[in-house]
Design a protein around this motif. Sequence first.
Motif, PDB file in Angstrom:
ATOM      1  N   ASP A  49      17.275  44.615  -6.400  1.00 22.79           N
ATOM      2  CA  ASP A  49      16.335  43.765  -7.131  1.00 22.79           C
ATOM      3  C   ASP A  49      16.476  43.983  -8.638  1.00 22.79           C
ATOM      4  O   ASP A  49      16.427  43.035  -9.424  1.00 22.79           O
ATOM      5  CB  ASP A  49      14.897  44.043  -6.705  1.00 22.79           C
ATOM      6  N   PHE A  53      17.465  41.280 -11.510  1.00 28.86           N
ATOM      7  CA  PHE A  53      16.609  41.065 -12.669  1.00 28.86           C
ATOM      8  C   PHE A  53      17.422  41.148 -13.964  1.00 28.86           C
ATOM      9  O   PHE A  53      17.323  40.276 -14.833  1.00 28.86           O
ATOM     10  CB  PHE A  53      15.481  42.095 -12.657  1.00 28.86           C
ATOM     11  N   GLY A  56      19.564  38.158 -14.361  1.00 27.40           N
ATOM     12  CA  GLY A  56      18.752  37.025 -14.793  1.00 27.40           C
ATOM     13  C   GLY A  56      18.446  37.062 -16.276  1.00 27.40           C
ATOM     14  O   GLY A  56      18.477  36.032 -16.957  1.00 27.40           O
ATOM     15  N   ILE A  57      18.167  38.249 -16.791  1.00 29.04           N
ATOM     16  CA  ILE A  57      17.930  38.397 -18.235  1.00 29.04           C
ATOM     17  C   ILE A  57      19.183  37.992 -19.006  1.00 29.04           C
ATOM     18  O   ILE A  57      19.119  37.214 -19.961  1.00 29.04           O
ATOM     19  CB  ILE A  57      17.528  39.841 -18.585  1.00 29.04           C
ATOM     20  N   SER A  59      21.596  36.092 -18.180  1.00 25.22           N
ATOM     21  CA  SER A  59      21.962  34.673 -18.049  1.00 25.22           C
ATOM     22  C   SER A  59      20.954  33.740 -18.715  1.00 25.22           C
ATOM     23  O   SER A  59      21.172  32.538 -18.771  1.00 25.22           O
ATOM     24  CB  SER A  59      22.097  34.306 -16.576  1.00 25.22           C
ATOM     25  N   GLU A  61      17.837  33.284 -17.637  1.00 24.82           N
ATOM     26  CA  GLU A  61      16.955  32.721 -16.609  1.00 24.82           C
ATOM     27  C   GLU A  61      15.477  32.796 -16.986  1.00 24.82           C
ATOM     28  O   GLU A  61      14.689  31.927 -16.619  1.00 24.82           O
ATOM     29  CB  GLU A  61      17.199  33.465 -15.294  1.00 24.82           C
ATOM     30  N   PHE A  62      15.091  33.811 -17.722  1.00 28.07           N
ATOM     31  CA  PHE A  62      13.681  34.014 -18.039  1.00 28.07           C
ATOM     32  C   PHE A  62      13.312  33.600 -19.458  1.00 28.07           C
ATOM     33  O   PHE A  62      12.190  33.829 -19.897  1.00 28.07           O
ATOM     34  CB  PHE A  62      13.300  35.487 -17.812  1.00 28.07           C
ATOM     35  N   ASP A  63      14.247  33.009 -20.176  1.00 25.12           N
ATOM     36  CA  ASP A  63      13.964  32.586 -21.547  1.00 25.12           C
ATOM     37  C   ASP A  63      12.884  31.516 -21.545  1.00 25.12           C
ATOM     38  O   ASP A  63      12.876  30.623 -20.691  1.00 25.12           O
ATOM     39  CB  ASP A  63      15.217  32.028 -22.223  1.00 25.12           C
ATOM     40  N   ARG A  64      11.996  31.617 -22.483  1.00 29.10           N
ATOM     41  CA  ARG A  64      10.925  30.630 -22.618  1.00 29.10           C
ATOM     42  C   ARG A  64      11.363  29.549 -23.595  1.00 29.10           C
ATOM     43  O   ARG A  64      11.888  29.838 -24.659  1.00 29.10           O
ATOM     44  CB  ARG A  64       9.657  31.311 -23.111  1.00 29.10           C
TER      45      ARG A  64
END
Length: 67
Positions: A49, A53, A56-57, A59, A61-64
């Motif tokens: 996991d 995570f 994802g950071i 790539s 993925e979690f950018d606002r």
Amino acid sequence: MQDTTLTWRKSSRSGAAGHCVEIAEVPAAVLVRDSKDVAGPVLAFGNGDWAGFIAGIRSGEFDRPGR
């Protein structure tokens, strides 16, 4: 979690304002805590996991939007 055998570290990109999280690695997980509340709750992520995570950071993925 106040286990004195754990080595907690925070990102070299952490700012001086103290808005940081710290991590500690154990054999089956990565532990995460708030650096301002070291006696507070700790989140535990399984190694798979955690790797997902971090991927994802990296790539975005979690950018606002707009930030």
